[in-house]
Enzyme design. Structure first.
Site, PDB file in Angstrom:
ATOM      1  N   ASP A  96       1.053  -1.160  -0.169  1.00 55.45           N
ATOM      2  CA  ASP A  96      -0.230   0.508   0.418  1.00 55.45           C
ATOM      3  C   ASP A  96       0.635   0.831   0.431  1.00 55.45           C
ATOM      4  O   ASP A  96       1.732   0.899   0.874  1.00 55.45           O
ATOM      5  CB  ASP A  96      -0.787   0.224   1.103  1.00 55.45           C
ATOM      6  CG  ASP A  96       0.091   0.630   2.420  1.00 55.45           C
ATOM      7  OD1 ASP A  96       0.266  -0.964   2.711  1.00 55.45           O
ATOM      8  OD2 ASP A  96      -0.545   1.285   3.397  1.00 55.45           O
ATOM      9  N   GLU A 172      -0.269  -0.248   5.277  1.00 59.88           N
ATOM     10  CA  GLU A 172       0.982  -0.279   6.837  1.00 59.88           C
ATOM     11  C   GLU A 172       0.531   1.583   6.420  1.00 59.88           C
ATOM     12  O   GLU A 172       0.586   2.858   7.931  1.00 59.88           O
ATOM     13  CB  GLU A 172       2.420  -0.258   6.237  1.00 59.88           C
ATOM     14  CG  GLU A 172       3.264   0.464   7.162  1.00 59.88           C
ATOM     15  CD  GLU A 172       3.525   1.604   7.125  1.00 59.88           C
ATOM     16  OE1 GLU A 172       4.335   1.754   8.065  1.00 59.88           O
ATOM     17  OE2 GLU A 172       4.014   2.166   6.334  1.00 59.88           O
TER      18      GLU A 172
END
Length: 472
Positions: A96, A172
């Site tokens: 991500d 994250e």
């Protein structure tokens, strides 16, 4: 590929170099996914990135599986089991990325990997999709070396016997608690003797380093309300309290006239004793404009005193008026995300409490205030005395052709680090990676220098090849 029947740094560099064309194409494919977690409309991009990561690691012999976590993200996890008596190394990264909403500030599309002046540009090129493909390139090089039959028995045994666990996170940047919840409920998915967290980097291009200190986070969202609704500024401006101006006044109390934190319970005299940039280098790395002060310099402070060893407060979001769509009205409601970074040795809950007390006690004009606590992340301090960390430090120095590997700190936060060591206190954990100041992570024109990817990949391959030193 070998010299004197052992895998040398030169041979490891060559093995990784053979994978660089593949790696560039893989990073191009992965960057194309707009994998910003929890953003409406990007569900297919996040799912596509997770599937790409799953397929890629399976292709290299790691039987990973997707795991949907409590924050709605997908983490990709799997393990190639170790032979009896051999340790397991966990390779971490995340697919991500931060948003790239400031598209106009990018020289090229953030979702198209673009090469300029020897660097590769794109959102996630460094943080952290570059690490994902670095791990993959190392596994490809490892498999190619084993298949070649050219390795000596000791190195071939090491590369074939060491356990390799892969954890690639999907939230994250804008979440993170999903993976921590999975660790809490299913700790066996993370079992390892050494955790290699590839989500950090070096203080300077070409200078190998391991990160030994991370700040934690304790953010809040604060909102002020002064009117039932916006009112015409000609008719009511001057007497009606402006929520935005009140918020600006409130935020200004967080720092003194020198720009240093001025919140009771968050002031500090701590100094950073490790490696770090001087004022001139920091000015260049941060892009501080000519004539603009570097905070703390006038007080004799080094940049890392403020970016690692002390709390810092930054406004990372502001809700109120758009300049492009401005209207002649007194603002009724305004809000801000106040990001508090917590240094090692300080409890993030205590820091967040201190910030909230300050905000509540400095509200201008008796405006109505509401404060929402955001997720906490504890600071991290590494123990580099163990055999795995020493082995990695030597591998990094050899990969870069350096005399030694530096120990550095970072103002960033990786909450998983402490959580892993709480579950596996006898394991070792290392933070390292491909990021260096020119990468401009989280900003427009994020980029990576492919020579850093190659060097870090070489170090990781050498570490795995030398893992016989860790076998029991």
């Amino acid at each position: 590929m070998t010299e004197n029947n052992t895998l040398t740094a030169e041979s490891a560099r060559a093995a990784v170099a053979e994978q660089m064309p593949w790696l560039q194409q893989a990073l191009t494919d992965l960057v194309a996914f707009r994998s910003v977690h929890s953003t409406p409309g990007l569900e297919k991009d996040n799912a596509g990135a997770a599937q790409w990561v799953t397929d890629a690691f399976r292709a290299e012999g790691i039987p990973v599986e997707p795991h949907t976590t409590t924050d709605g993200s997908v983490s990709v996890i799997g393990v190639r089991d170790a032979a009896e008596g051999w340790p397991t190394v966990l390779l971490y990264s995340h697919y991500d990325v931060q948003p790239a909403s400031d598209v106009d500030n990018w020289t090229s599309s953030p979702w198209s990997l673009t090469e300029r002046n020897g660097r590769w540009y794109g959102r996630g090129a460094a943080d952290c999709k570059g690490h994902v493909v670095m791990h993959l390139a190392v596994l490809r090089a490892l498999n190619a070396l084993i298949d070649s039959g050219d390795l000596d028995d000791e190195t071939a045994t090491a590369l074939s016997s060491i356990g390799i666990r892969v954890v690639v996170e999907g939230s994250e940047e804008r979440g993170g608690y999903g993976l921590e919840d999975l660790l809490s409920s299913n700790p066996e998915l993370f079992a390892a003797d050494t955790f290699l967290i590839a989500d950090s980097g070096n203080d300077a291009l070409g200078v190998p380093a391991v990160c030994t200190a991370l700040r934690g986070t304790a953010p809040v969202t604060v909102r002020l309300r002064t009117l039932e609704q916006p009112m015409h500024s000609g008719q009511f401006g001057g007497a009606a309290p402006d929520a935005l101006l009140s918020l600006i006044r409130l935020l200004a109390t967080l720092h003194d006239d020198d720009g240093l934190v001025a919140v009771d319970g968050l002031t500090s005299e701590a100094r950073w004793e490790g490696r770090g940039p001087d004022e001139t280098t920091f000015r260049a790395d941060a892009g501080v404009l000519d004539g603009v002060d570097v905070l703390g310099a006038a007080q004799g402070l080094n940049p890392n005193d403020l970016t690692i060893s002390r709390p810092s407060i930054t406004v990372t979001g502001l809700d109120s008026l758009s300049v492009a769509d401005s209207v002649n009205a007194v603002v009724a409601d305004a809000g801000a995300v106040v990001s508090l970074r917590i240094p090692p040795g300080m409890d993030p809950k205590d820091g967040q409490d201190a910030l909230i007390r300050h905000l509540e006690s400095h509200v201008p004009h008796n405006a109505r205030i509401s404060i929402e606590r955001e997720s906490l992340a504890s600071p991290f301090s590494a123990d580099t005395s163990g055999p795995a960390l020493k082995l990695l430090s030597q591998a990094l120095a050899d990969a870069y052709g350096a005399d030694e590997t530096a120990e550095i700190g970072s103002g960033g936060s990786i909450p998983l680090s402490n959580a892993l060591l709480e579950k596996y206190p006898n394991a070792e954990l290392a933070l390292f990676g491909i990021e260096e100041p020119s990468c401009r992570i989280h900003s427009a024109d994020e980029s990576v220098d492919p020579t850093e990817i190659a060097a870090i990949g070489t170090a990781e391959l050498l570490f795995l090849a030398r893992s016989g030193a860790l076998a029991t």
